[in-house]
Write a protein that holds these residues in place. Structure first.
Motif, mmCIF file in Angstrom:
data_model
loop_
_atom_site.group_PDB
_atom_site.id
_atom_site.type_symbol
_atom_site.label_atom_id
_atom_site.label_comp_id
_atom_site.label_asym_id
_atom_site.label_seq_id
_atom_site.Cartn_x
_atom_site.Cartn_y
_atom_site.Cartn_z
ATOM 1 N N SER A 25 0.823 -1.211 0.000
ATOM 2 C CA SER A 25 0.000 0.000 0.000
ATOM 3 C C SER A 25 0.855 1.259 0.000
ATOM 4 C CB SER A 25 -0.915 0.007 1.221
ATOM 5 O OG SER A 25 -0.156 0.083 2.407
ATOM 6 N N ILE A 26 2.116 1.140 0.394
ATOM 7 C CA ILE A 26 2.995 2.308 0.469
ATOM 8 C C ILE A 26 3.711 2.565 -0.854
ATOM 9 C CG2 ILE A 26 5.018 3.250 1.673
ATOM 10 C CD1 ILE A 26 4.075 1.718 4.149
ATOM 11 N N VAL A 27 3.896 1.523 -1.655
ATOM 12 C CA VAL A 27 4.629 1.669 -2.921
ATOM 13 C C VAL A 27 4.016 2.749 -3.814
ATOM 14 C CG1 VAL A 27 5.254 0.486 -5.067
ATOM 15 C CG2 VAL A 27 5.648 -0.628 -2.872
ATOM 16 N N PRO A 28 2.675 2.806 -4.007
ATOM 17 C CA PRO A 28 2.136 3.896 -4.838
ATOM 18 C C PRO A 28 2.421 5.288 -4.265
ATOM 19 C CG PRO A 28 0.499 2.167 -4.547
ATOM 20 C CD PRO A 28 1.637 1.839 -3.627
ATOM 21 N N LEU A 29 2.464 5.391 -2.931
ATOM 22 C CA LEU A 29 2.768 6.688 -2.312
ATOM 23 C C LEU A 29 4.225 7.076 -2.575
ATOM 24 C CD1 LEU A 29 1.017 6.190 1.153
ATOM 25 C CD2 LEU A 29 0.138 7.425 -0.828
ATOM 26 N N ILE A 30 5.139 6.118 -2.441
ATOM 27 C CA ILE A 30 6.556 6.397 -2.714
ATOM 28 C C ILE A 30 6.740 6.738 -4.188
ATOM 29 C CG2 ILE A 30 8.875 5.386 -2.757
ATOM 30 C CD1 ILE A 30 8.140 3.836 -0.232
ATOM 31 N N ARG A 31 6.040 6.012 -5.051
ATOM 32 C CA ARG A 31 6.117 6.291 -6.489
ATOM 33 C C ARG A 31 5.652 7.718 -6.775
ATOM 34 N NH1 ARG A 31 1.899 5.561 -10.275
ATOM 35 N NH2 ARG A 31 2.652 5.703 -12.403
ATOM 36 N N TYR A 32 4.567 8.142 -6.133
ATOM 37 C CA TYR A 32 4.068 9.499 -6.341
ATOM 38 C C TYR A 32 5.121 10.532 -5.935
ATOM 39 C CZ TYR A 32 1.424 13.782 -5.837
ATOM 40 O OH TYR A 32 1.014 15.088 -5.947
ATOM 41 N N GLU A 33 5.734 10.326 -4.786
ATOM 42 C CA GLU A 33 6.751 11.276 -4.299
ATOM 43 C C GLU A 33 7.957 11.316 -5.242
ATOM 44 O OE1 GLU A 33 6.433 13.344 -1.794
ATOM 45 O OE2 GLU A 33 4.618 12.544 -0.884
ATOM 46 N N ALA A 34 8.440 10.134 -5.647
ATOM 47 C CA ALA A 34 9.678 10.054 -6.429
ATOM 48 C C ALA A 34 9.492 10.447 -7.887
ATOM 49 C CB ALA A 34 10.249 8.634 -6.345
ATOM 50 N N ASN A 54 12.118 -5.896 -5.025
ATOM 51 C CA ASN A 54 11.267 -7.045 -4.684
ATOM 52 C C ASN A 54 12.048 -8.343 -4.612
ATOM 53 O OD1 ASN A 54 8.521 -6.470 -4.114
ATOM 54 N ND2 ASN A 54 8.280 -5.721 -6.192
ATOM 55 N N THR A 55 13.173 -8.421 -5.296
ATOM 56 C CA THR A 55 13.966 -9.657 -5.251
ATOM 57 C C THR A 55 14.842 -9.739 -4.005
ATOM 58 O OG1 THR A 55 15.822 -8.710 -6.494
ATOM 59 C CG2 THR A 55 14.057 -9.759 -7.773
ATOM 60 N N LEU A 56 15.020 -8.616 -3.317
ATOM 61 C CA LEU A 56 15.875 -8.590 -2.134
ATOM 62 C C LEU A 56 15.057 -8.846 -0.875
ATOM 63 C CD1 LEU A 56 17.920 -5.393 -3.069
ATOM 64 C CD2 LEU A 56 18.628 -7.771 -3.356
ATOM 65 N N PRO A 57 15.668 -9.422 0.150
ATOM 66 C CA PRO A 57 14.924 -9.672 1.392
ATOM 67 C C PRO A 57 14.645 -8.382 2.158
ATOM 68 C CG PRO A 57 17.228 -10.306 1.651
ATOM 69 C CD PRO A 57 17.045 -9.927 0.207
ATOM 70 N N GLY A 58 13.587 -8.390 2.946
ATOM 71 C CA GLY A 58 13.259 -7.240 3.788
ATOM 72 C C GLY A 58 12.057 -6.477 3.280
ATOM 73 N N PRO A 59 11.575 -5.523 4.085
ATOM 74 C CA PRO A 59 10.395 -4.729 3.713
ATOM 75 C C PRO A 59 10.670 -3.857 2.495
ATOM 76 C CG PRO A 59 10.931 -4.471 6.047
ATOM 77 C CD PRO A 59 12.071 -5.194 5.417
ATOM 78 N N ILE A 60 9.731 -3.852 1.563
ATOM 79 C CA ILE A 60 9.909 -3.127 0.304
ATOM 80 C C ILE A 60 9.965 -1.615 0.522
ATOM 81 C CG2 ILE A 60 7.418 -3.089 -0.189
ATOM 82 C CD1 ILE A 60 10.186 -3.404 -2.824
ATOM 83 N N ALA A 61 9.160 -1.086 1.442
ATOM 84 C CA ALA A 61 9.092 0.373 1.629
ATOM 85 C C ALA A 61 10.416 0.930 2.136
ATOM 86 C CB ALA A 61 7.957 0.725 2.592
ATOM 87 N N MET A 123 -5.607 1.591 -5.364
ATOM 88 C CA MET A 123 -4.282 2.203 -5.575
ATOM 89 C C MET A 123 -3.338 1.218 -6.264
ATOM 90 S SD MET A 123 -3.846 4.247 -1.954
ATOM 91 C CE MET A 123 -2.087 4.459 -2.132
ATOM 92 N N LEU A 124 -3.321 -0.023 -5.782
ATOM 93 C CA LEU A 124 -2.460 -1.040 -6.382
ATOM 94 C C LEU A 124 -2.914 -1.377 -7.796
ATOM 95 C CD1 LEU A 124 -1.942 -3.431 -3.341
ATOM 96 C CD2 LEU A 124 -0.209 -2.031 -4.450
ATOM 97 N N GLY A 125 -4.233 -1.411 -8.007
ATOM 98 C CA GLY A 125 -4.756 -1.700 -9.342
ATOM 99 C C GLY A 125 -4.372 -0.637 -10.358
ATOM 100 N N VAL A 126 -4.472 0.638 -9.965
ATOM 101 C CA VAL A 126 -4.097 1.737 -10.861
ATOM 102 C C VAL A 126 -2.613 1.662 -11.207
ATOM 103 C CG1 VAL A 126 -3.808 4.249 -10.995
ATOM 104 C CG2 VAL A 126 -5.957 3.274 -10.161
ATOM 105 N N MET A 127 -1.783 1.417 -10.186
ATOM 106 C CA MET A 127 -0.349 1.319 -10.436
ATOM 107 C C MET A 127 -0.033 0.134 -11.347
ATOM 108 S SD MET A 127 2.803 1.219 -7.711
ATOM 109 C CE MET A 127 2.658 -0.509 -7.308
ATOM 110 N N ALA A 128 -0.685 -1.015 -11.111
ATOM 111 C CA ALA A 128 -0.452 -2.196 -11.945
ATOM 112 C C ALA A 128 -0.886 -1.938 -13.386
ATOM 113 C CB ALA A 128 -1.192 -3.405 -11.374
ATOM 114 N N TYR A 129 -2.008 -1.239 -13.560
ATOM 115 C CA TYR A 129 -2.482 -0.910 -14.910
ATOM 116 C C TYR A 129 -1.477 -0.020 -15.636
ATOM 117 C CZ TYR A 129 -5.130 1.179 -18.676
ATOM 118 O OH TYR A 129 -5.523 1.622 -19.916
#
Length: 196
Positions: A25-34, A54-61, A123-129
């Motif tokens: 849920s945070i990835v679209p927010l980070i994408r918006y900022e960046a 996503n291939t690395l271990p740990g939290p994505i955000a 939010m995730l659907g819009v980003m995926a689209y």
């Protein structure tokens, strides 16, 4: 970028405060900022960074926050990005711990949590689209649909770990244009052979 530290701090603070429900849920927010607000990178580059993260271990955000900070201001920027992202949540958790047990049985809070789930899904659907649209532009409709179906089968039917699927497609992406050019030349040669 005289105020790059302020930008990093504010951007990651906002994602830490407004993000709800974990990394996806945070990835679209980070994408918006960046990409949109501060224009630190293009959308295509963000997609690549997200795939590698996503291939690395740990939290994505936190990985994205650390990468963006490092990209702009090196090690100090990475520390600032991660700290600005996680500190609001840490302070809120410590400060509001006494209320957790009280509100955990509240029907109002349960209703609020249930109401947030569709928003995160949209939010995730819009980003995926948007990512899918860019992928189809780069790969073409045929390859885009084939790779979508293939990735769906690998993830859902065969339960292949997402990191392996991402790595396979990253590996293919490194050679995509060469494969596409060879395929185009062989089709042209075949067409000339049939014409003669």
């Amino acid at each position: 970028m005289a105020n790059a530290y302020v930008q990093i701090g504010m951007a990651m603070f906002r994602t830490g405060i407004l993000g709800y429900g974990g990394g996806p849920s945070i990835v679209p927010l980070i994408r918006y900022e960046a990409v949109t607000r501060f224009k630190w990178m293009k959308d295509e580059e963000f997609m690549e960074v997200l795939a590698i993260a996503n291939t690395l271990p740990g939290p994505i955000a936190t990985k994205l926050a650390g990468y963006l900070g490092y990209r702009l201001k090196g090690s100090l920027g990475a520390v600032l990005g991660v700290a600005a992202h996680i500190l609001p949540t840490c302070v809120a958790m410590v400060g509001l711990y006494s209320f957790i047990t009280f509100f955990s049985t509240s029907h109002v809070i349960k209703g609020m949590i249930a109401a947030v789930v569709p928003i995160v899904a949209v939010m995730l659907g819009v980003m995926a689209y948007e990512f899918g649209e860019k992928a189809v532009k780069g790969l073409g409709w045929t390859a885009g649909v084939i790779f979508f179906v293939l990735s769906f089968l690998l993830l859902q039917t065969f339960a292949v770990h997402p990191a392996i699927v991402i790595f396979l497609f990253l590996f293919y992406g490194a050679f995509h244009h060469k494969v596409k050019d060879k395929w185009g030349k062989s089709r042209k040669a075949l067409g000339k052979g049939e014409g003669s």
